[in-house]
Design a protein around this motif. Structure first.
Motif, PDB file in Angstrom:
ATOM      1  N   LYS A  95      64.866  60.997  40.072  1.00  0.00           N
ATOM      2  CA  LYS A  95      65.777  62.076  39.696  1.00  0.00           C
ATOM      3  C   LYS A  95      65.058  63.064  38.769  1.00  0.00           C
ATOM      4  O   LYS A  95      64.535  62.679  37.729  1.00  0.00           O
ATOM      5  CB  LYS A  95      67.013  61.508  39.003  1.00  0.00           C
ATOM      6  CG  LYS A  95      67.838  60.577  39.885  1.00  0.00           C
ATOM      7  CD  LYS A  95      69.043  60.040  39.134  1.00  0.00           C
ATOM      8  CE  LYS A  95      69.862  59.100  40.014  1.00  0.00           C
ATOM      9  NZ  LYS A  95      71.040  58.555  39.286  1.00  0.00           N
ATOM     10  N   THR A  96      65.071  64.324  39.174  1.00  0.00           N
ATOM     11  CA  THR A  96      64.331  65.355  38.435  1.00  0.00           C
ATOM     12  C   THR A  96      65.144  66.638  38.384  1.00  0.00           C
ATOM     13  O   THR A  96      65.781  67.032  39.367  1.00  0.00           O
ATOM     14  CB  THR A  96      62.976  65.649  39.111  1.00  0.00           C
ATOM     15  OG1 THR A  96      62.246  64.433  39.243  1.00  0.00           O
ATOM     16  CG2 THR A  96      62.164  66.636  38.293  1.00  0.00           C
ATOM     17  N   LEU A  97      65.117  67.275  37.229  1.00  0.00           N
ATOM     18  CA  LEU A  97      65.741  68.583  37.048  1.00  0.00           C
ATOM     19  C   LEU A  97      64.639  69.606  36.792  1.00  0.00           C
ATOM     20  O   LEU A  97      63.837  69.445  35.873  1.00  0.00           O
ATOM     21  CB  LEU A  97      66.724  68.566  35.877  1.00  0.00           C
ATOM     22  CG  LEU A  97      67.400  69.907  35.542  1.00  0.00           C
ATOM     23  CD1 LEU A  97      68.290  70.358  36.695  1.00  0.00           C
ATOM     24  CD2 LEU A  97      68.201  69.801  34.249  1.00  0.00           C
ATOM     25  N   LEU A  98      64.598  70.639  37.616  1.00  0.00           N
ATOM     26  CA  LEU A  98      63.611  71.706  37.477  1.00  0.00           C
ATOM     27  C   LEU A  98      64.285  72.932  36.882  1.00  0.00           C
ATOM     28  O   LEU A  98      65.261  73.444  37.439  1.00  0.00           O
ATOM     29  CB  LEU A  98      62.992  72.057  38.838  1.00  0.00           C
ATOM     30  CG  LEU A  98      62.288  70.923  39.585  1.00  0.00           C
ATOM     31  CD1 LEU A  98      61.774  71.422  40.934  1.00  0.00           C
ATOM     32  CD2 LEU A  98      61.136  70.365  38.759  1.00  0.00           C
ATOM     33  N   TRP A 129      68.187  70.571  41.058  1.00  0.00           N
ATOM     34  CA  TRP A 129      68.240  69.118  40.929  1.00  0.00           C
ATOM     35  C   TRP A 129      67.727  68.478  42.212  1.00  0.00           C
ATOM     36  O   TRP A 129      68.019  68.935  43.313  1.00  0.00           O
ATOM     37  CB  TRP A 129      69.672  68.674  40.664  1.00  0.00           C
ATOM     38  CG  TRP A 129      69.856  67.181  40.610  1.00  0.00           C
ATOM     39  CD1 TRP A 129      70.252  66.362  41.626  1.00  0.00           C
ATOM     40  CD2 TRP A 129      69.635  66.345  39.484  1.00  0.00           C
ATOM     41  NE1 TRP A 129      70.300  65.060  41.211  1.00  0.00           N
ATOM     42  CE2 TRP A 129      69.921  65.015  39.884  1.00  0.00           C
ATOM     43  CE3 TRP A 129      69.225  66.568  38.170  1.00  0.00           C
ATOM     44  CZ2 TRP A 129      69.815  63.930  39.027  1.00  0.00           C
ATOM     45  CZ3 TRP A 129      69.120  65.493  37.312  1.00  0.00           C
ATOM     46  CH2 TRP A 129      69.414  64.185  37.738  1.00  0.00           C
ATOM     47  N   THR A 130      66.949  67.420  42.051  1.00  0.00           N
ATOM     48  CA  THR A 130      66.454  66.680  43.206  1.00  0.00           C
ATOM     49  C   THR A 130      66.417  65.196  42.871  1.00  0.00           C
ATOM     50  O   THR A 130      66.174  64.817  41.717  1.00  0.00           O
ATOM     51  CB  THR A 130      65.045  67.155  43.616  1.00  0.00           C
ATOM     52  OG1 THR A 130      64.578  66.342  44.702  1.00  0.00           O
ATOM     53  CG2 THR A 130      64.064  67.059  42.469  1.00  0.00           C
ATOM     54  N   GLU A 131      66.667  64.385  43.871  1.00  0.00           N
ATOM     55  CA  GLU A 131      66.588  62.933  43.720  1.00  0.00           C
ATOM     56  C   GLU A 131      65.526  62.345  44.638  1.00  0.00           C
ATOM     57  O   GLU A 131      65.561  61.157  44.960  1.00  0.00           O
ATOM     58  CB  GLU A 131      67.955  62.297  44.005  1.00  0.00           C
ATOM     59  CG  GLU A 131      69.031  62.731  43.021  1.00  0.00           C
ATOM     60  CD  GLU A 131      70.345  62.006  43.226  1.00  0.00           C
ATOM     61  OE1 GLU A 131      70.403  61.140  44.130  1.00  0.00           O
ATOM     62  OE2 GLU A 131      71.307  62.287  42.487  1.00  0.00           O
ATOM     63  N   THR A 132      64.584  63.203  45.060  1.00  0.00           N
ATOM     64  CA  THR A 132      63.492  62.754  45.930  1.00  0.00           C
ATOM     65  C   THR A 132      62.152  62.716  45.206  1.00  0.00           C
ATOM     66  O   THR A 132      61.131  62.445  45.830  1.00  0.00           O
ATOM     67  CB  THR A 132      63.378  63.678  47.153  1.00  0.00           C
ATOM     68  OG1 THR A 132      63.114  65.017  46.710  1.00  0.00           O
ATOM     69  CG2 THR A 132      64.662  63.654  47.970  1.00  0.00           C
ATOM     70  N   GLY A 133      62.145  63.013  43.919  1.00  0.00           N
ATOM     71  CA  GLY A 133      60.909  62.953  43.152  1.00  0.00           C
ATOM     72  C   GLY A 133      60.018  64.172  43.282  1.00  0.00           C
ATOM     73  O   GLY A 133      58.851  64.128  42.871  1.00  0.00           O
ATOM     74  N   LEU A 134      60.531  65.264  43.850  1.00  0.00           N
ATOM     75  CA  LEU A 134      59.718  66.477  43.959  1.00  0.00           C
ATOM     76  C   LEU A 134      59.394  67.027  42.572  1.00  0.00           C
ATOM     77  O   LEU A 134      60.257  67.081  41.697  1.00  0.00           O
ATOM     78  CB  LEU A 134      60.451  67.543  44.775  1.00  0.00           C
ATOM     79  CG  LEU A 134      60.489  67.358  46.294  1.00  0.00           C
ATOM     80  CD1 LEU A 134      61.330  68.448  46.930  1.00  0.00           C
ATOM     81  CD2 LEU A 134      59.086  67.370  46.869  1.00  0.00           C
ATOM     82  N   GLN A 135      58.151  67.443  42.393  1.00  0.00           N
ATOM     83  CA  GLN A 135      57.717  68.021  41.131  1.00  0.00           C
ATOM     84  C   GLN A 135      57.653  69.539  41.241  1.00  0.00           C
ATOM     85  O   GLN A 135      57.840  70.112  42.319  1.00  0.00           O
ATOM     86  CB  GLN A 135      56.355  67.452  40.732  1.00  0.00           C
ATOM     87  CG  GLN A 135      56.366  65.958  40.481  1.00  0.00           C
ATOM     88  CD  GLN A 135      57.285  65.562  39.334  1.00  0.00           C
ATOM     89  OE1 GLN A 135      57.251  66.160  38.255  1.00  0.00           O
ATOM     90  NE2 GLN A 135      58.122  64.551  39.565  1.00  0.00           N
ATOM     91  N   LYS A 136      57.354  70.173  40.119  1.00  0.00           N
ATOM     92  CA  LYS A 136      57.397  71.632  40.093  1.00  0.00           C
ATOM     93  C   LYS A 136      56.313  72.260  40.957  1.00  0.00           C
ATOM     94  O   LYS A 136      56.456  73.401  41.406  1.00  0.00           O
ATOM     95  CB  LYS A 136      57.285  72.139  38.659  1.00  0.00           C
ATOM     96  CG  LYS A 136      55.921  71.948  38.011  1.00  0.00           C
ATOM     97  CD  LYS A 136      55.909  72.575  36.626  1.00  0.00           C
ATOM     98  CE  LYS A 136      54.530  72.591  36.014  1.00  0.00           C
ATOM     99  NZ  LYS A 136      54.524  73.247  34.686  1.00  0.00           N
ATOM    100  N   GLU A 137      55.218  71.527  41.215  1.00  0.00           N
ATOM    101  CA  GLU A 137      54.159  72.078  42.063  1.00  0.00           C
ATOM    102  C   GLU A 137      54.662  72.403  43.461  1.00  0.00           C
ATOM    103  O   GLU A 137      54.208  73.368  44.087  1.00  0.00           O
ATOM    104  CB  GLU A 137      52.982  71.105  42.137  1.00  0.00           C
ATOM    105  CG  GLU A 137      52.143  71.011  40.874  1.00  0.00           C
ATOM    106  CD  GLU A 137      52.783  70.159  39.799  1.00  0.00           C
ATOM    107  OE1 GLU A 137      52.272  70.130  38.667  1.00  0.00           O
ATOM    108  OE2 GLU A 137      53.808  69.508  40.106  1.00  0.00           O
ATOM    109  N   SER A 138      55.599  71.602  43.968  1.00  0.00           N
ATOM    110  CA  SER A 138      56.142  71.867  45.304  1.00  0.00           C
ATOM    111  C   SER A 138      56.872  73.204  45.336  1.00  0.00           C
ATOM    112  O   SER A 138      56.730  73.988  46.285  1.00  0.00           O
ATOM    113  CB  SER A 138      57.086  70.738  45.718  1.00  0.00           C
ATOM    114  OG  SER A 138      56.417  69.493  45.747  1.00  0.00           O
ATOM    115  N   LEU A 139      57.644  73.483  44.294  1.00  0.00           N
ATOM    116  CA  LEU A 139      58.360  74.753  44.227  1.00  0.00           C
ATOM    117  C   LEU A 139      57.398  75.918  44.034  1.00  0.00           C
ATOM    118  O   LEU A 139      57.526  76.960  44.690  1.00  0.00           O
ATOM    119  CB  LEU A 139      59.377  74.704  43.088  1.00  0.00           C
ATOM    120  CG  LEU A 139      60.216  75.968  42.858  1.00  0.00           C
ATOM    121  CD1 LEU A 139      61.069  76.278  44.082  1.00  0.00           C
ATOM    122  CD2 LEU A 139      61.097  75.808  41.623  1.00  0.00           C
TER     123      LEU A 139
END
Length: 337
Positions: free
Chosen positions: A250-253, A191-201
């Motif tokens: 807010k994003t859930l990966l 879970w992230t609330e900074t707007g990170l997308q899956k490309e970062s991971l």
């Protein structure tokens, strides 16, 4: 001859250095993916696609070009170090158990015959156009890949001590993976609330594993995974990340890592029962037993490598997620593909 051997040894060392810099440029046998040709006709003989001329529709192309397709890996197989080691093993079994010596002689005969045909078709200076010159070229064709492969293997073994390792000490892990034995995969959620997308991971995993000399393939739009990781020729891990947007940043990966055998592994494992059955038909029960035992232990080794690779990818994901300040989420629901 001595200078030629030294030259091939230097090529082997250079390929080993290139492997540790760009491991994805090598095939399953540890050879560099090369699109050139040796001695004129080496790549166009046996199990290779022939060159084609583009002539346009109805032969009316303005620029009729000759296209030389890359040589098949099978066309180089009799020249490889692995092939000759297997041939030596078969030859030893033939002499040890007696009978059917042709099973051990045939691989060597195929290698020698291929070198002889390539030497016969090679373009040689007219001064050395005799039989001795052709035999010398055949010998060079046979020895070159063997010396280069042996030196490449030795250099890679020495350099492996310098490779960074993944520590399995539990530090950096914040969640236990949910394992699905049926799917042969494990699942993680962040879970992230900074707007990170899956490309970062995903790119974080790439940057983490590349210095450790793992082969990584990126999805080109045709695969069911985002990353494919392998460290050897027997197994691979396929990583797929799904993104759920929950409003604003807010994003859930959701991460799925599936562990799979390589195609080469499946072919080799299927060959063991075939060889055992063939040995029984030929009246060689000892060879059949040895083949069955070899297949069993090989399967156990592949399973161990798959589990080990799964541990490595799991730790890599957890370490990268911690660096990106992703919060772990314990999931009980099934991964939504």
């Amino acid at each position: 001859m001595r200078d030629y051997i030294k030259q091939q040894m230097g090529y082997g060392k250079a390929e080993a250095l290139l492997y540790f810099k760009h491991p994805y440029r090598f095939n399953v046998l540890g050879q560099s993916r090369w699109f050139g040709r040796i001695y004129g006709d080496l790549s166009s003989f046996l199990l290779s696609r022939q060159p084609r001329i583009y002539s346009g529709a109805f032969g009316r192309g303005l620029f009729q070009t000759l296209y030389q397709p890359p040589a098949s890996l099978l066309s180089y197989l009799p020249h490889t170090l692995q092939w000759n080691i297997a041939a030596l093993f078969l030859l030893g079994c033939a002499f040890l158990f007696g009978g059917y010596s042709w099973l051990g002689i045939f691989p060597f005969f195929l290698s020698v015959a291929k070198c002889g045909i390539c030497a016969f078709r090679a373009r040689i200076d007219p001064r050395f156009h005799g039989l001795r010159g052709r035999l010398l070229v055949a010998l060079l064709i046979y020895l070159g890949p063997l010396v280069r492969g042996l030196e490449r293997t030795r250099s890679r073994i020495r350099r492996r001590r310098e490779i960074k390792t993944v520590e399995f000490n539990g530090n950096g892990t914040a969640q236990k993976p949910r394992i699905s034995w049926h799917q042969r995969a494990f699942f993680l959620s962040y879970w992230t609330e900074t707007g990170l997308q899956k490309e970062s991971l995903l790119y974080g995993v790439v940057d983490f594993l590349l210095p450790r000399k793992y082969l990584i393939a990126l999805d080109q739009g045709w695969s069911g995974w985002d990353l494919e990781v392998c460290h050897g020729i027997w197994s691979r891990a396929q990583i797929k990340v799904g993104t759920e947007n929950h409003g604003g940043p807010k994003t859930l990966l959701r991460v799925q890592c599936a562990l799979r055998m390589s195609r080469f592994s499946r072919v080799i494992l299927c060959s063991y029962p075939v060889l055992a059955a063939l040995a029984i038909v030929l009246g060689l029960p000892k060879v059949a037993v040895i083949g069955a035992l070899a297949g069993y232990f090989h399967a156990v080794g592949i399973l161990y490598q798959k589990i080990h690779l799964g541990h490595i990818v799991y730790y890599a994901l957890e370490i990268v997620a911690k660096r990106l300040k992703l919060s772990p989420v314990e999931e009980t629901k099934r991964f939504a593909a």
